[in-house]
Scaffold this active site. Structure first.
Site, PDB file in Angstrom:
ATOM      1  CG  ASP A  40     -46.440  26.905 -29.524  1.00  0.00           C
ATOM      2  OD1 ASP A  40     -45.564  27.565 -28.934  1.00  0.00           O
ATOM      3  OD2 ASP A  40     -47.360  27.425 -30.196  1.00  0.00           O
ATOM      4  CG  ASP A  41     -45.482  28.229 -25.396  1.00  0.00           C
ATOM      5  OD1 ASP A  41     -44.615  28.525 -26.227  1.00  0.00           O
ATOM      6  OD2 ASP A  41     -46.315  29.051 -24.977  1.00  0.00           O
ATOM      7  CB  CYS A  80     -43.931  31.363 -30.994  1.00  0.00           C
ATOM      8  SG  CYS A  80     -44.917  30.887 -29.566  1.00  0.00           S
ATOM      9  CE  LYS A 132     -47.108  29.420 -32.851  1.00  0.00           C
ATOM     10  NZ  LYS A 132     -47.269  29.688 -31.413  1.00  0.00           N
ATOM     11  CG  HIS A 134     -46.324  32.951 -34.712  1.00  0.00           C
ATOM     12  ND1 HIS A 134     -46.116  32.838 -33.362  1.00  0.00           N
ATOM     13  CD2 HIS A 134     -46.799  34.213 -34.910  1.00  0.00           C
ATOM     14  CE1 HIS A 134     -46.462  33.962 -32.764  1.00  0.00           C
ATOM     15  NE2 HIS A 134     -46.881  34.809 -33.677  1.00  0.00           N
ATOM     16  CG  HIS A 224     -49.163  28.901 -27.269  1.00  0.00           C
ATOM     17  ND1 HIS A 224     -50.136  29.756 -26.792  1.00  0.00           N
ATOM     18  CD2 HIS A 224     -48.102  29.686 -27.601  1.00  0.00           C
ATOM     19  CE1 HIS A 224     -49.670  30.997 -26.833  1.00  0.00           C
ATOM     20  NE2 HIS A 224     -48.439  30.993 -27.309  1.00  0.00           N
ATOM     21  CG  ASP A 282     -42.185  27.289 -29.890  1.00  0.00           C
ATOM     22  OD1 ASP A 282     -42.328  26.877 -28.719  1.00  0.00           O
ATOM     23  OD2 ASP A 282     -42.987  28.091 -30.422  1.00  0.00           O
ATOM     24  CG  ASN A 283     -41.166  29.147 -26.516  1.00  0.00           C
ATOM     25  OD1 ASN A 283     -41.699  29.541 -27.554  1.00  0.00           O
ATOM     26  ND2 ASN A 283     -41.865  28.756 -25.475  1.00  0.00           N
ATOM     27  CE  LYS A 304     -44.210  31.915 -25.302  1.00  0.00           C
ATOM     28  NZ  LYS A 304     -45.612  31.681 -25.714  1.00  0.00           N
TER      29      LYS A 304
END
Ligand code: CA
Length: 463
Positions: A40-41, A80, A132, A134, A224, A282-283, A304
């Protein structure tokens, strides 16, 4: 003696490759386990194989080194939920009501669209999600309603990494952040990244000796915000002066170790040659906007929440011992939706024609010598958008942290990976053609099947 052993090993490794080429659809016995790992991130530059020097990522590097590293690996979403939605459905997120990250209490992804877990369950897989989600907190959006047999993690977009304080009796459950096993709230006592590594590894070990293949979706909330790392991990990085970067380093190292734990479970179970392993962030790393975490996307521009390369080009690796070449790079553009298309093709599972997918089966490109999986790739996030065709990218993105209005620019990514030399005024015809191609695509994805239970409207902005 040594060379004979190596030759024998090479022979064994080549056999499955040949078998794969011989048949379009593998027999059921050949259905591989599938393991998707999502960070994540995480910044493009924040792994050893992409040149990171201050934070060792040995497990990610080993994953990339044992398989294929995509230099131009993209995600459809600059944040995300959109990215995770398209990963799970193989479809651009705008088709299914996920133009932006899903805030607490808001409707999730269209519960009608089949997920990869739905398809794989139908194909006889044991399916589990750890981490996660989301993609919606509502019961109809819950992983157990979306094709997963097991779930451990939380339904929202972020939470504290350390254990929650004890709840007062009768206190309301926060469904966005509460750790749950299946549908039941649990008290987790470990740092969440460690817990996700533990649960992922336990799931893999539990499948050992089972006739059923497995699908594990291991989706971290690391790295994140909130910036929280365990003390022993912070201690590893006392040489990093910037406190935020130091905490980021601790969080990233913890995630790398958790991934190592799951990969070890795959090895120990003797199923490395039966398991397709895919990794993405994810990004891109948030540099200025959207919860900056001290990540780095060098040499890419932006991060992001932006349609510059830094927001959408990510660390992206696949490994399948004996079936995919090891230690190679693939430089043609691919996108996270391709992973679903690849998985379905390997399993021999047909796509429901009501829900056509946008991803491409990568196997003929990775092992069969076919060229260029995508002629064109498209993005949209809020008022921003982008299109890539070959080495050309037309980007309508915010030029700075403070900017409220995006700017349009044309870049040749093979010459200018950092999107710094705008060639739009020199090539007006190319700009026109790419603009028209993007607008035509936007019209196409806006016209998907109706999503009656999702009230969110797609964000359609003309260029
Ligand atoms: Ca993210």
């Amino acid at each position: 003696m040594k060379s004979t052993t190596l030759l024998t090993l090479a022979g064994l490794w080549l056999a499955p490759l040949a078998a794969l080429h011989a048949a379009d659809t593998p027999p059921p016995a050949a259905k591989p386990n599938i393991l998707f790992i999502v960070a994540d991130d995480m910044g493009y530059a924040d792994c050893g194989v992409h040149g990171c020097r201050d934070i060792p990522t040995p497990h990610l590097d080993a994953l990339a080194g044992g398989g294929i590293r995509f230099t131009d690996g993209y995600v459809t979403g600059a944040v995300c939920s959109p990215s995770r939605a398209a990963l799970m459905t193989g479809r651009h997120q705008l088709r299914d009501g996920v133009p932006d990250w899903i805030p607490p209490g808001k409707p999730g992804m269209n519960p009608g669209v089949p997920t990869l877990a739905d398809y794989l369950k139908k194909a006889g897989y044991r399916t589990a999600m750890v981490g996660k989600w989301h993609l919606g907190e509502q019961d109809q959006c819950h992983p157990l309603s979306r094709g997963f047999d097991e779930f451990f993690g939380f339904l929202g977009g972020g939470r504290n990494y350390f254990p929650d304080p004890p709840k007062a009796a009768g206190a309301k459950v926060n469904h966005y952040t509460q750790m749950v096993r299946d549908r039941e709230p649990v008290v987790e006592t470990e740092y969440t990244t460690h817990a996700f590594g533990r649960e992922g590894a336990n799931f893999v070990r539990r499948q050992q000796g089972q006739a059923q293949p497995f699908f594990l979706y291991l989706a971290f909330n690391a790295v994140h915000t909130p910036m929280q790392a365990p003390d022993d991990y912070l201690q590893r990085f006392t040489a990093i002066e910037d406190q935020k970067r130091r905490t980021y380093a601790g969080m990233l190292a913890a995630m790398d170790d958790a991934i190592g734990r799951v990969l070890k479970a795959v090895r120990d179970s003797g199923v490395e040659e039966k398991t397709l392993i895919c990794f993405i962030s994810d990004n891109g790393g948030p540099i200025t906007r959207n919860a900056p975490n001290s990540s780095r996307n060098t040499p890419l521009r932006g991060g992001k929440g932006e349609t510059w390369e830094g927001g959408i080009r990510v660390p992206f690796f696949v490994k399948w011992t004996g079936h995919l070449p090891a230690g190679t790079t693939f430089t043609q553009p691919v996108i996270q939706m391709d992973l679903m298309a690849t998985a379905l093709a390997l399993v021999g599972q047909k796509v429901d024609p009501q829900w056509p997918i946008d991803g491409v089966n990568l196997m003929p490109f990775l092992t069969g010598g076919q060229q260029n999986p995508h002629e064109t790739l498209y993005w949209e996030y809020g008022p921003q958008w982008a299109i890539r065709q070959g080495s050309w990218k037309l980007t309508f993105a915010w030029p700075s942290k403070e900017a409220k209005t995006p700017i349009l620019g044309l870049y040749d990514l093979t010459q200018d990976i950092g999107e710094s030399r705008d060639l739009a005024s020199a090539q007006p015809e190319r700009v026109k053609q790419l603009e028209a191609a993007w607008a035509s695509w936007r019209k196409r994805v806006g016209g998907g099947p109706p999503a009656p239970q999702v009230k969110r409207k797609n964000v359609a902005k003309a260029p």
